[in-house]
Design an enzyme around this catalytic site. Sequence first.
Site, short mmCIF file in Angstrom:
data_model
loop_
_atom_site.label_atom_id
_atom_site.label_comp_id
_atom_site.label_asym_id
_atom_site.label_seq_id
_atom_site.Cartn_x
_atom_site.Cartn_y
_atom_site.Cartn_z
N SER A 58 0.87 -1.18 0.00
CA SER A 58 0.00 0.00 0.00
C SER A 58 0.90 1.23 0.00
O SER A 58 2.07 1.15 0.39
CB SER A 58 -0.88 0.01 1.25
OG SER A 58 -1.59 1.22 1.37
N ASN A 59 0.35 2.35 -0.42
CA ASN A 59 1.06 3.62 -0.30
C ASN A 59 0.35 4.55 0.67
O ASN A 59 0.66 5.73 0.76
CB ASN A 59 1.19 4.28 -1.68
CG ASN A 59 2.09 3.49 -2.59
OD1 ASN A 59 3.15 3.02 -2.17
ND2 ASN A 59 1.67 3.31 -3.83
N GLY B 194 -1.36 6.72 6.35
CA GLY B 194 -1.93 6.38 7.64
C GLY B 194 -1.65 4.94 8.03
O GLY B 194 -1.29 4.64 9.17
N ASP C 1 -7.06 -5.93 3.09
CA ASP C 1 -8.22 -5.59 2.28
C ASP C 1 -9.36 -5.42 3.27
O ASP C 1 -9.46 -6.16 4.25
CB ASP C 1 -8.53 -6.66 1.24
CG ASP C 1 -9.40 -6.11 0.11
OD1 ASP C 1 -9.31 -4.90 -0.19
OD2 ASP C 1 -10.17 -6.88 -0.48
N SER C 2 -10.16 -4.42 3.03
CA SER C 2 -11.24 -4.13 3.98
C SER C 2 -12.38 -3.45 3.27
O SER C 2 -12.25 -2.98 2.14
CB SER C 2 -10.72 -3.25 5.12
OG SER C 2 -10.20 -2.04 4.61
N ASP D 49 -17.36 6.16 7.21
CA ASP D 49 -17.37 6.46 8.64
C ASP D 49 -18.49 7.40 9.10
O ASP D 49 -19.09 7.16 10.14
CB ASP D 49 -16.02 7.02 9.10
CG ASP D 49 -14.91 5.97 9.09
OD1 ASP D 49 -15.20 4.79 8.80
OD2 ASP D 49 -13.76 6.34 9.38
N HIS E 88 -12.16 -2.64 13.13
CA HIS E 88 -11.88 -3.89 12.43
C HIS E 88 -10.40 -4.03 12.10
O HIS E 88 -9.81 -5.09 12.28
CB HIS E 88 -12.73 -3.97 11.15
CG HIS E 88 -12.59 -2.79 10.24
ND1 HIS E 88 -12.72 -1.47 10.68
CD2 HIS E 88 -12.32 -2.70 8.92
CE1 HIS E 88 -12.54 -0.65 9.66
NE2 HIS E 88 -12.29 -1.37 8.58
N ARG E 89 -9.77 -2.94 11.67
CA ARG E 89 -8.34 -2.97 11.34
C ARG E 89 -7.51 -3.11 12.63
O ARG E 89 -6.53 -3.84 12.66
CB ARG E 89 -7.92 -1.72 10.58
CG ARG E 89 -6.48 -1.78 10.10
CD ARG E 89 -6.13 -0.67 9.11
NE ARG E 89 -6.75 -0.94 7.82
CZ ARG E 89 -7.78 -0.26 7.31
NH1 ARG E 89 -8.30 0.75 7.97
NH2 ARG E 89 -8.28 -0.57 6.14
#
Length: 197
Positions: free
Chosen positions: A9-10, A13, A70-71, A156, A181-182
């Site tokens: 990922s880039n 956060g 992945d979410s 959110d 969840h993360r």
Amino acid sequence: MFDQLVLASNNAGKLKEFGALFAELGVTVRPQRDFDVPECPEPHHTFLENALEKARHASRLTGLPALADDSGICVEALGGAPGVFSARFAGEPKSDARNNALLVEKLQGEANRRAWYYCVLVLVRHADDPQPLVADGIWLGEVRDEAAGEGGFGYDPHFHLPGYGVSVAELDAAEKNRVSHRGQALAALMAKLKALA
């Protein structure tokens, strides 16, 4: 144990969050852009397959262990949609505003607003790792028509947490990272890694 890994990922956060936790294990996390790794397609219909595809892709192109996630949001009344298509629910280009508007529109007249955020993390030690480390997390809530809060991103503002009485966008960032969840998936993955260390 390895001393560095590539994040598939880039996202700044995610890099900060994952980097801080892996530093406790003496592991440096580097974004895939450091290695000129292009974005990986996400052709699958499950979160797990997409995360595994991204992790293997980054590892194959860098020769390093790789971590991918992945979410998305799953809505019971929509049969689990938008699911793996959460980021592009309303099509390309990706737009949080359009995604939220479409979700609210699809739920008009629907009494069942039960939903959950889901995240899966996959860590491969090498591109052909036969036993990737996998951890996941689920965060239950409900979709509200009215947006509330300025924090967070994605769905959110419309994802209400009955136990807190607020939307995810109204939740303190530190609390969100702890209970999301993360956050759940990351805690589970770190526990697995510490057990192997």
